[in-house]
Structure formats: C-alpha cells, structure tokens
Scaffold this motif. Structure first.
Motif, short mmCIF file in Angstrom:
data_model
loop_
_atom_site.label_atom_id
_atom_site.label_comp_id
_atom_site.label_asym_id
_atom_site.label_seq_id
_atom_site.Cartn_x
_atom_site.Cartn_y
_atom_site.Cartn_z
N ILE A 1 57.17 41.46 29.30
CA ILE A 1 56.50 41.01 28.07
C ILE A 1 55.86 39.64 28.32
CG2 ILE A 1 56.91 40.27 25.68
CD1 ILE A 1 59.21 42.42 25.64
N GLU A 2 56.61 38.77 29.01
CA GLU A 2 56.10 37.42 29.30
C GLU A 2 54.79 37.51 30.08
OE1 GLU A 2 58.71 34.82 31.54
OE2 GLU A 2 57.52 33.07 30.96
N GLU A 3 54.73 38.42 31.05
CA GLU A 3 53.55 38.58 31.89
C GLU A 3 52.36 39.10 31.07
OE1 GLU A 3 53.99 37.06 34.73
OE2 GLU A 3 51.87 37.59 35.02
N LEU A 4 52.60 40.18 30.30
CA LEU A 4 51.52 40.80 29.50
C LEU A 4 51.01 39.84 28.42
CD1 LEU A 4 53.02 44.39 29.10
CD2 LEU A 4 50.88 43.81 30.27
N ALA A 5 51.91 39.00 27.90
CA ALA A 5 51.53 38.08 26.81
C ALA A 5 50.44 37.10 27.24
CB ALA A 5 52.77 37.33 26.33
N LYS A 6 50.36 36.85 28.54
CA LYS A 6 49.38 35.87 29.04
C LYS A 6 47.96 36.29 28.71
CE LYS A 6 52.37 34.05 32.60
NZ LYS A 6 52.89 34.27 33.94
N ASP A 7 47.71 37.60 28.52
CA ASP A 7 46.37 38.09 28.20
C ASP A 7 46.23 38.53 26.75
OD1 ASP A 7 45.54 37.85 30.90
OD2 ASP A 7 46.70 39.65 31.37
N CYS B 1 52.61 41.82 22.76
CA CYS B 1 53.55 41.03 23.59
C CYS B 1 53.39 39.55 23.27
CB CYS B 1 53.30 41.27 25.08
SG CYS B 1 53.86 42.89 25.63
N PHE B 2 52.14 39.11 23.21
CA PHE B 2 51.87 37.71 22.88
C PHE B 2 52.44 37.37 21.50
CE2 PHE B 2 49.10 34.53 20.84
CZ PHE B 2 49.24 33.48 21.73
N SER B 3 52.17 38.24 20.54
CA SER B 3 52.53 37.95 19.15
C SER B 3 54.03 38.01 18.91
CB SER B 3 51.81 38.93 18.21
OG SER B 3 50.43 38.86 18.47
N ILE B 4 54.70 38.94 19.57
CA ILE B 4 56.15 39.00 19.34
C ILE B 4 56.81 37.77 19.96
CG2 ILE B 4 56.96 40.40 21.32
CD1 ILE B 4 58.61 41.94 19.04
N GLN B 5 56.33 37.34 21.12
CA GLN B 5 56.88 36.11 21.71
C GLN B 5 56.64 34.92 20.78
OE1 GLN B 5 57.16 36.29 26.51
NE2 GLN B 5 55.54 35.09 25.66
N GLU B 6 55.38 34.76 20.33
CA GLU B 6 55.05 33.60 19.49
C GLU B 6 55.91 33.60 18.22
OE1 GLU B 6 52.75 31.02 20.43
OE2 GLU B 6 53.16 32.16 22.24
N ALA C 1 66.42 32.10 28.87
CA ALA C 1 65.97 30.76 29.28
C ALA C 1 64.94 30.85 30.40
CB ALA C 1 67.16 29.91 29.72
N ALA C 2 64.87 32.01 31.05
CA ALA C 2 63.89 32.19 32.14
C ALA C 2 62.46 32.20 31.60
CB ALA C 2 64.17 33.52 32.85
N ASN C 3 62.28 32.38 30.29
CA ASN C 3 60.93 32.52 29.73
C ASN C 3 60.24 31.16 29.59
OD1 ASN C 3 58.86 32.75 27.49
ND2 ASN C 3 59.38 34.89 27.83
N LYS C 4 59.11 31.01 30.28
CA LYS C 4 58.41 29.72 30.33
C LYS C 4 57.80 29.35 28.99
CE LYS C 4 58.01 28.96 35.07
NZ LYS C 4 58.35 30.29 35.60
N ARG C 5 57.30 30.34 28.27
CA ARG C 5 56.68 30.06 26.97
C ARG C 5 57.72 29.55 25.97
NH1 ARG C 5 53.32 27.66 23.93
NH2 ARG C 5 52.85 28.69 21.96
#
Ligand code: ATP
Ligand code: FE2
Length: 327
Positions: free
Chosen positions: A180-186, A224-229, A258-262
C-alpha cells in the motif's frame, strides 16, 4: 564489576527468537525465525510446534553469535505474556528447562511492555508518548505514576490489520502494508470517512468504504494514498492530543507499522510544530525480537524481580497491569 548478561527468549506468536543483551545496553546477538503461512493467518498449535522444533538451534546460535556459553549467562528472561497460549507455553517450558539445567535466575516479562521499554534502548527517547502500531495493536501510551497508561486505542482492529484487510479487499498479497505504501506514491486524494472518538480510533468502517469504492472502479493507487492519509491523520490527531494532555515533549513510534515512511513523516511534522522530539524504532527492531525481552529481563532483574520454576504464562495480561518497578 562483571557486565550482567541476559539471554532473552521471545515466542508469543509467529516469531521465535533468542538474543544476548548486557546490562550496559550492548546487544551481543539477535537470532529469530518466523512461522509463516500463505494466507498470513496463524494456527497457534502449528506456531508452537515451529517454536519447539527450532528453539534449541536458535538459542545455540544466539549464544554462538554473542561468543558466549551458558556459563557466562546470568539471567534467562522470556516472554511470559500476552500472546497465543500454545506459543507462550512452548517458550516458557524451554526457558524453565534451561534455567533449571544451568541453574540461572529466571525472569518472565510482558511482551508489549518490552516493546515499549526497548524503544528507549533502540533510540534516544527518554520519556515519550508511545505510539504502538502493529498488526493487532494500536495504542497511544504514556508512563504515568509507575504504569503504562493507555490514553487512546483502536476500538476495532489494529492499524496493520486494517491495512492488511484493505489490501486483501483490493487484491494485494499479505502483508499489504508495504505494498500500500508503494502504490500510494502514485495516488491522489479521495475522501473517506474519518472516525476519531475522543482519544480512540475506529478503522473497520473506513476499510469497508475504501474496498467498496474499489469495487465501484476507483483507482488502486488513489485508494492506497487516501486510506494512508486518512488513517494516519486520525492517529496523528490522537497523538497530538496525548502530547498536550501529558505535557510530554517526545513521541516514539514502535511496532510493525513504524516501517511506514509516510506515517513517520506525518507524526514528525506534527511533533515539530509542537516543539516535541520525534523518534522511531529502527525497522530491523520494529517487529518481534528477543532483544527487547532480554533488555526487559535486565531491567526487572536489577529492580529485584526473580521468578521461580513454577512461573505460569498469562495470555491476556494488559500493558497497564504491569507495575513499572524498574523506573
Ligand atoms: P504484535 O503481536 O506484537 O502486536 P503483530 O504481529 O501484530 O505484532 P508486527 O509484526 O509488529 O505485528 O507488524 C506487522 C504489521 O505491520 C502488518 O499488519 C503489516 O502490514 C504492517 N506493516 C509492515 N510494514 C509496513 C509498512 N511499510 N507500511 C504499513 N504497514 C506495514
Ligand atoms: Fe510484538
């Protein structure tokens, strides 16, 4: 004076690990093996069998890596609580067997508390608000009057499990967090529900809504971006309130997520604005490991704690049930 040496043994769930840690905060070894399945699910009896089969080899390797023998070890500590009962039993049996055989002092410790205290071993944090985000757990914690008080927590699933459930819903493999972290970048922002209730959080409804949106044709990347945000903003809001409430000047991120950079970035920005320091446990120590059990063993041993050979497991002991005698 001789440096105190502790052999820590971890085995609460999927990971069996052994590590040698010293009273002067030196990590001499860290050996672990994780029981895994295709689905990402865990069958407790199978995980326990994994632990029993590998325990001798992992412990021997931890001693060898540390360049030590049982003779050199002062304390054996093990994860006594909480976790999956069959795994806890396998771990306890091994720790007792070794303590008896080599006549060592034995200290059983709480796994979740060890995650917290080892955060101070792995980082420069001293008295933080702890942000514990793993697959199963999401808790905002602070040490107040000799107890780790849970100031806020998830009302349903842990943050990691929420991400994994969403990932499963949109066809990503397990664990989904890193994907998810990877896909969220786009991705671009799409509005999702936002559920903070006082100091507590609820993730499940948001996951359901995001998966529904995927079925309606919204793009994976955007979701992916939106769920992270959304989920990370909720967490950040609660952490900010916990900092204000406790007047603490540090925040410490621990657990697998904690591994998630965002996530780390969002928390760091908030902390900066409040003039608080932000710390995150290095990724290699964010998952389950035996170093944290070894370090917790040393802290409790130095505070006078000893267990006898009849010590029992406790599969549900809560973090705030443990009296912090070592502070
Ligand atoms: P515990 O029982 O100690 O609470 P756990 O087994 O539930 O731990 P961990 O091993 O601490 O969980 O963490 C695993 C979780 O972390 C998984 O849900 C996984 O998706 C998530 N995760 C791992 N890397 C990332 C990442 N880069 N971004 C988001 N989530 C991640
Ligand atoms: Fe853990």
């Amino acid at each position: 004076m001789k440096e105190l040496l502790c052999l820590g043994i971890e085995g609460t769930a999927h990971t069996f690990g052994a590590a040698v840690v010293t009273g002067k905060k030196r990590i001499l070894s860290d050996v672990r093996d994780m029981y895994t399945t295709e689905s990402g699910g865990i069958i407790p009896s199978e995980a326990a069998r994994h632990h029993k089969e590998l325990s001798n080899e992992i412990i021997e390797n931890a001693l060898r890596e540390a360049n030590k023998e049982f003779n050199d070890i002062d304390i054996i500590s093990f994860s006594r609580s909480p976790g999956l009962a069959p795994c806890l039993l396998a771990t306890k049996d091994k720790a007792i067997e070794l303590a008896k055989k080599y006549n060592k002092d034995l200290v059983g410790v709480n796994h979740a508390v060890s995650h917290l205290t080892s955060g101070l071993l792995f980082t420069e944090a001293r008295n933080p608000v702890y942000i514990y985000v793993s697959g199963a757990n999401t808790q905002i914690i602070a040490l107040i009057d000799k107890r780790f008080r849970i100031l806020g927590e998830t009302l349903d699933v842990g943050l990691g499990n929420a991400l994994d459930k969403f990932g499963r819903g949109i066809g990503l493999g397990f664990p989904s967090g890193p994907k998810i972290e990877e896909l969220a970048k786009d991705g671009k922002y799409i509005e999702l529900p936002y559920t903070v209730k006082g100091m507590d959080l609820a993730f499940s409804g948001i996951v359901t809504e995001a998966v529904n949106k995927y079925k309606k044709g919204f793009k994976k990347e955007d979701l992916c971006f939106s769920i992270q945000e959304t989920l990370f903003a909720m967490l950040t809001e609660v952490v900010e309130r916990a900092l204000a409430f406790t007047e603490k000047k540090e925040a410490l991120l621990i657990g697998g997520v904690a591994a998630n950079k965002r996530l780390a970035e969002m928390l760091e920005i908030m902390c900066k604005e409040r003039k608080a320091k932000f710390y995150s446990v290095p990724i290699k120590y964010s998952g389950d490991n035996a170093i944290m059990i070894g370090w917790q063993g040393i802290l409790e041993y130095n505070a006078g704690k000893r267990d006898n050979l009849n010590v029992d497991i406790d599969d549900s002991e809560r973090t705030d049930e443990v009296e912090v005698i070592w502070h």
